[in-house]
Write a protein that holds these residues in place. Structure first.
Motif, short mmCIF file in Angstrom:
data_model
loop_
_atom_site.label_atom_id
_atom_site.label_comp_id
_atom_site.label_asym_id
_atom_site.label_seq_id
_atom_site.Cartn_x
_atom_site.Cartn_y
_atom_site.Cartn_z
N LYS A 1 -49.99 2.95 -27.00
CA LYS A 1 -50.11 2.06 -25.85
C LYS A 1 -49.43 2.68 -24.62
CE LYS A 1 -48.98 -2.61 -24.41
NZ LYS A 1 -47.96 -3.62 -24.63
N ALA A 2 -48.20 3.17 -24.83
CA ALA A 2 -47.46 3.78 -23.72
C ALA A 2 -48.23 4.97 -23.17
CB ALA A 2 -46.08 4.22 -24.19
N ARG A 3 -48.76 5.78 -24.07
CA ARG A 3 -49.49 6.96 -23.62
C ARG A 3 -50.76 6.56 -22.87
NH1 ARG A 3 -49.07 12.07 -24.20
NH2 ARG A 3 -47.40 11.94 -25.74
N GLY A 4 -51.45 5.55 -23.41
CA GLY A 4 -52.70 5.09 -22.78
C GLY A 4 -52.45 4.66 -21.35
N ILE A 5 -51.44 3.82 -21.15
CA ILE A 5 -51.16 3.34 -19.79
C ILE A 5 -50.73 4.49 -18.91
CG2 ILE A 5 -49.54 1.95 -18.45
CD1 ILE A 5 -49.72 -0.15 -20.64
N SER A 6 -49.86 5.37 -19.44
CA SER A 6 -49.39 6.50 -18.63
C SER A 6 -50.55 7.41 -18.22
CB SER A 6 -48.35 7.31 -19.41
OG SER A 6 -47.26 6.50 -19.75
N GLN A 7 -51.50 7.59 -19.14
CA GLN A 7 -52.64 8.44 -18.80
C GLN A 7 -53.47 7.81 -17.70
OE1 GLN A 7 -54.53 9.11 -22.55
NE2 GLN A 7 -53.54 11.08 -22.84
N GLN A 8 -53.64 6.48 -17.80
CA GLN A 8 -54.47 5.81 -16.80
C GLN A 8 -53.90 5.91 -15.40
OE1 GLN A 8 -55.39 1.76 -17.86
NE2 GLN A 8 -56.28 2.43 -19.80
N VAL A 9 -52.56 5.88 -15.29
CA VAL A 9 -51.98 5.89 -13.95
C VAL A 9 -51.58 7.29 -13.51
CG1 VAL A 9 -51.16 3.54 -14.23
CG2 VAL A 9 -49.64 5.43 -14.76
N SER A 10 -51.86 8.28 -14.36
CA SER A 10 -51.34 9.61 -14.06
C SER A 10 -51.92 10.21 -12.78
CB SER A 10 -51.56 10.51 -15.29
OG SER A 10 -52.25 11.66 -14.96
N GLY A 11 -53.19 9.95 -12.51
CA GLY A 11 -53.78 10.45 -11.26
C GLY A 11 -53.16 9.78 -10.06
N LYS A 12 -53.02 8.49 -10.16
CA LYS A 12 -52.50 7.70 -9.03
C LYS A 12 -51.05 8.07 -8.71
CE LYS A 12 -52.98 3.64 -6.67
NZ LYS A 12 -54.20 3.10 -6.09
N LEU A 13 -50.27 8.34 -9.75
CA LEU A 13 -48.85 8.64 -9.54
C LEU A 13 -48.56 10.15 -9.54
CD1 LEU A 13 -47.15 5.83 -11.67
CD2 LEU A 13 -47.82 5.80 -9.28
N HIS A 14 -49.60 10.95 -9.53
CA HIS A 14 -49.44 12.41 -9.43
C HIS A 14 -48.45 12.98 -10.44
CE1 HIS A 14 -51.71 12.39 -5.70
NE2 HIS A 14 -50.98 11.36 -5.33
N SER B 1 -47.88 13.92 -14.95
CA SER B 1 -48.48 13.98 -16.28
C SER B 1 -48.12 12.74 -17.08
CB SER B 1 -47.98 15.21 -17.02
OG SER B 1 -46.64 15.01 -17.40
N SER B 2 -48.93 12.45 -18.08
CA SER B 2 -48.67 11.26 -18.88
C SER B 2 -47.35 11.37 -19.61
CB SER B 2 -49.82 11.00 -19.85
OG SER B 2 -49.97 12.09 -20.71
N SER B 3 -46.97 12.59 -20.05
CA SER B 3 -45.72 12.69 -20.79
C SER B 3 -44.53 12.40 -19.88
CB SER B 3 -45.59 14.06 -21.45
OG SER B 3 -45.79 15.08 -20.53
N ALA B 4 -44.60 12.86 -18.64
CA ALA B 4 -43.51 12.56 -17.70
C ALA B 4 -43.45 11.07 -17.43
CB ALA B 4 -43.72 13.33 -16.39
N LEU B 5 -44.62 10.45 -17.29
CA LEU B 5 -44.63 9.03 -16.96
C LEU B 5 -44.20 8.17 -18.15
CD1 LEU B 5 -47.89 8.93 -14.85
CD2 LEU B 5 -45.55 8.68 -14.03
N MET B 6 -44.51 8.63 -19.35
CA MET B 6 -44.06 7.89 -20.54
C MET B 6 -42.55 7.77 -20.54
SD MET B 6 -46.31 9.15 -23.75
CE MET B 6 -45.52 8.30 -25.11
N ARG B 7 -41.90 8.81 -20.03
CA ARG B 7 -40.44 8.86 -20.05
C ARG B 7 -39.84 8.19 -18.81
NH1 ARG B 7 -40.10 14.37 -20.28
NH2 ARG B 7 -40.47 14.13 -18.07
N ASP B 8 -40.41 8.50 -17.64
CA ASP B 8 -39.77 8.12 -16.38
C ASP B 8 -40.29 6.82 -15.79
OD1 ASP B 8 -38.34 10.37 -16.48
OD2 ASP B 8 -39.37 11.43 -14.88
#
Lengths: 386, 328
Positions: free
Chosen positions: A338-351, A353-360
């Motif tokens: 779930k965390a990865r899915g959401i992070s991937q979806q917003v990764s373009g918008k937040l410039h 990677s999904s792994s960085a967003l999963m953490r930060d």
């Protein structure tokens, strides 16, 4: 059969696929492409979603069931008619081709014909698939939107099973439903089937019944666990392990669950785990190389290896328990997915990677969603906007 | 358009041009020189997360192209976009056309987490870079420059982004707070910096999470957010293990993993940090514990089941604990 009796009639009754269904309805309404491939594991509601969507929005459904039939020509010609002709009752129409892999076994021409049909079709075409990334669908994919359906989280499955039991007026121990749900690994259909087996002519299901369902095997496993943890005879450990026909990757979870009760001294515990970890390392090697000859070693270390690690046998009589680890692994995986899915979806918008967003990002976003729903909603809308 | 009353602050307050980028003055000055001369080499941005690599790149693109920056920039992510082949096809498609600008003769490609590419993939990338050198400049971002192969390094100008200084982040947090009509106490801002370890994105997200529950951000507020979002209680597991309570430690470990959605690797790295920062362990013990962390961080890459690996790690700590107590 329960699975037929409780088949969802409305989209809102389909569990755990909210996102996929929204995408499906966007596809039908937007129609940027003529076809869509809904993909994901079996038993998670792909075909169901297509059917219910059609009936709820009053589409006529033209469905081609999974078949390895050799009469593809006929199907293709039926399809080309169906994609052109107006619907019988003047309704809108949807074409559903279920399990597209079964339809195209060893046939590239079939794919070409189908692409022609997609190009010309007046109506949306829905495919379902377990394996859409197969190279023979490469060209086909260009003409299709892709929608991934997730495995159903075990909590959803549990809730669904509970609802069935309530309307069947059956009394069930909560732990039973939890275990059934976890066993299904996201496949809600198989969970309902298991429940069906358990339910036969009963108005009460206890943990014991579930136990019965898998008892014979479990008794053997318990015996093997005991032989590893209590005895020193290496032949006995190896033979009892082999006789249960259990994968080393599963058996080591049983040891992990029970070893601390027997290996009371810290040395035995540590060296016991050394061997479990060694077995685990071989499991990894097997899956990486597909060299199943290595299974001997993973089995050996998890039985004889663990057995010989102890310095003494405790005299107490321990009651062993079934491993909880599988359920935990599953719970963790669905959480991370779930965390990865959401992070991937917003990764373009937040410039990022999904792994960085999963953490930060994700943990803090989650905090906002939970503590301040209004702000959460606003941020979600912002993240979803183009 | 959607309602813009809510935005993610990391985007809302992302600098729009190079002059607004903070804490990396040397780098920014060199980038500005590229903008004014309208020529630049390929670049590598190396540094930890949240130090301004992506921000500096986006600001550079805006300064360079003005309003048409989006048409002249391709953002890719080596770890998310499936394999080097996808990367190469999108690069090809993008590089085929000329820059949409009468002033700048090249386009820009930003490849985030380039160090996630395998060696082979990097060699393929090197060829792609040469093929399109006439009208494309690459900017590779990575955590560790040493993970980029030498042939690529030698073709690029290297920019090392240092973690942002405490006062940079603290001041930034205060400015954002003012513009969002909230208050942040000095000690709270410093606490945010401590937890974020110089990662600006994390710090801003943390502040935004604080704003969800309070308009006056105190240390207590930050603490509530951190307790929710970060697995701060991991080191308690170590204490339980050292005291010999293996089963409690093991159960607690799996609970925390599930609660925070941590991978085994995340957990070990967190433990290693928390052990190091904890006043409860003496230095000799820390060395032993961190040795285990290193050992198991590596073993996790070799194993199949992370729970089992972590439990084995705990068994190791239990044994260490019993040795320590007999020595005393």
């Amino acid at each position: 059969m329960l699975i037929k009796k409780y088949v969802p009639k409305k989209l809102s009754e389909i569990i755990g696929q909210y996102g996929g269904i929204v995408k499906l309805s966007r596809f039908v309404k937007g129609r940027k492409k003529n076809a869509v491939i809904i993909y994901g594991h079996t038993g998670i509601g792909k075909t169901l979603a297509a059917r219910v969507f059609a009936s709820e929005h009053e589409f006529e459904l033209f469905e081609i069931p999974p078949s390895s039939s050799r009469v593809k020509k006929e199907i293709i010609s039926n399809l080309s008619v169906a994609t052109q002709q107006p619907s019988l009752f003047g309704n809108k129409k949807i074409i559903l081709i279920d399990e597209m892999e079964s339809f195209f076994i060893g046939d590239r021409k079939g794919v070409r014909d189908l692409i022609e049909i997609i190009k010309k079709s007046k109506y949306p075409i829905i495919f379902t698939s377990n394996d859409p990334w197969n190279s023979k669908f490469r060209t086909l994919r260009k003409y299709c939107e892709m929608i991934e359906f997730d495995n159903i989280e075990w909590k959803h499955i549990e809730k669904y099973l509970k609802k069935i039991c309530e309307s069947e007026l059956v009394d069930v121990e909560p732990a039973v439903l939890k275990k059934l749900a976890a066993r299904a690994q996201g496949d809600v259909r198989s969970a309902v089937m298991d429940l069906d087996v358990l339910l036969k002519d009963k108005d009460k299901i206890t943990n014991e019944d579930l136990f019965d369902l898998f008892r014979e095997r479990e008794e053997n496993i318990f015996y093997a666990v005991k032989m590893v943890l209590k005895s020193f005879d290496s032949k006995v450990a190896l033979n009892s392990f082999k006789s249960v026909k259990i994968d080393a990757s599963e058996f080591l979870m049983w040891l992990d669950q029970n070893m601390y009760r027997e290996y009371m001294d810290t040395f035995s515990l540590k060296y016991g785990y050394d061997n479990i970890v060694l077995s685990d390392k071989f499991n990894r090697r097997i899956s990486a190389t597909q060299n199943w000859e290595l299974a001997y070693y993973s089995g050996f270390f998890t039985s004889v290896g663990v057995q010989q690690a102890k310095t003494q046998v405790t005299q107490n009589i321990s009651r062993y328990t079934r491993p909880e680890m599988l359920m935990k692994i599953f719970a963790l995986a669905s959480k991370r997915k779930k965390a990865r899915g959401i992070s991937q979806q917003v990764s373009g918008k937040l410039h990022a990677s999904s792994s960085a967003l999963m953490r930060d990002f994700y943990p803090y976003f989650n905090f906002i969603l939970e503590k301040n729903p209004e702000m959460g909603k606003g941020l979600t809308a912002y993240l979803e906007s183009e | 358009m959607t309602d813009v009353s809510f935005e993610v602050w990391t985007e809302k307050y992302r600098p729009n041009n190079l002059s607004e980028v903070r804490g990396q003055d040397d780098i920014i000055n060199r980038l500005k020189a590229f903008v004014s001369s309208k020529s630049m080499p390929h670049m590598i941005f190396a540094g930890m997360q949240g130090t301004g690599k992506t921000t500096s790149f986006l600001a550079l693109a805006r300064d360079l192209y003005g309003d048409t920056w989006k048409d002249n920039v391709l953002e890719l992510n080596a770890s998310d976009d499936r394999g080097i082949n996808i990367v190469r096809t999108s690069i090809k498609d993008f590089a085929r056309t000329k820059a949409v600008s009468d002033k700048v003769p090249f386009k820009l490609i930003f490849l985030d987490e380039a160090d996630a590419l395998t060696k082979d993939a990097q060699h393929a990338l090197r060829r792609t870079m040469e093929d399109y050198a006439s009208n494309v400049r690459f900017c590779l971002s990575c955590n560790y420059s040493s993970k980029i192969i030498p042939p690529i390094q030698s073709r690029c100008a290297m920019f090392r982004f240092r973690p942002l200084m405490r006062e940079v982040i603290v001041n930034l947090l205060k400015e954002i707070a003012t513009r969002e009509n909230i208050v942040i106490h000095d000690d709270a801002a410093n606490f945010v910096y401590d937890v974020s370890e110089g990662d600006c994105r994390k710090a801003e997200n943390m502040l935004q999470a604080c704003s969800a529950i309070a308009t006056e951000v105190t240390v207590e507020v930050v603490r509530e957010v951190v307790a929710f979002a970060e697995p701060t209680e991991l080191y308690e597991i170590i204490k339980l293990s050292l005291a010999g309570d293996f089963n409690s430690a093991k159960n607690k470990m799996s609970d925390i993993l599930i609660k925070y959605g941590l991978s085994g690797m995340d957990a070990i790295r967190q433990i290693q940090k928390q052990v190091w920062n904890s006043p409860d362990f003496d230095d000799k013990l820390k060395v032993q514990l961190i040795k285990f962390c290193g050992e198991y961080e590596y073993r996790l890459t070799e194993g199949a089941n992370e729970f089992v690996q972590l439990n084995a790690f705990l068994a190791e700590v239990v044994l260490l604990g019993s040795n320590v107590s007999t020595e005393n």
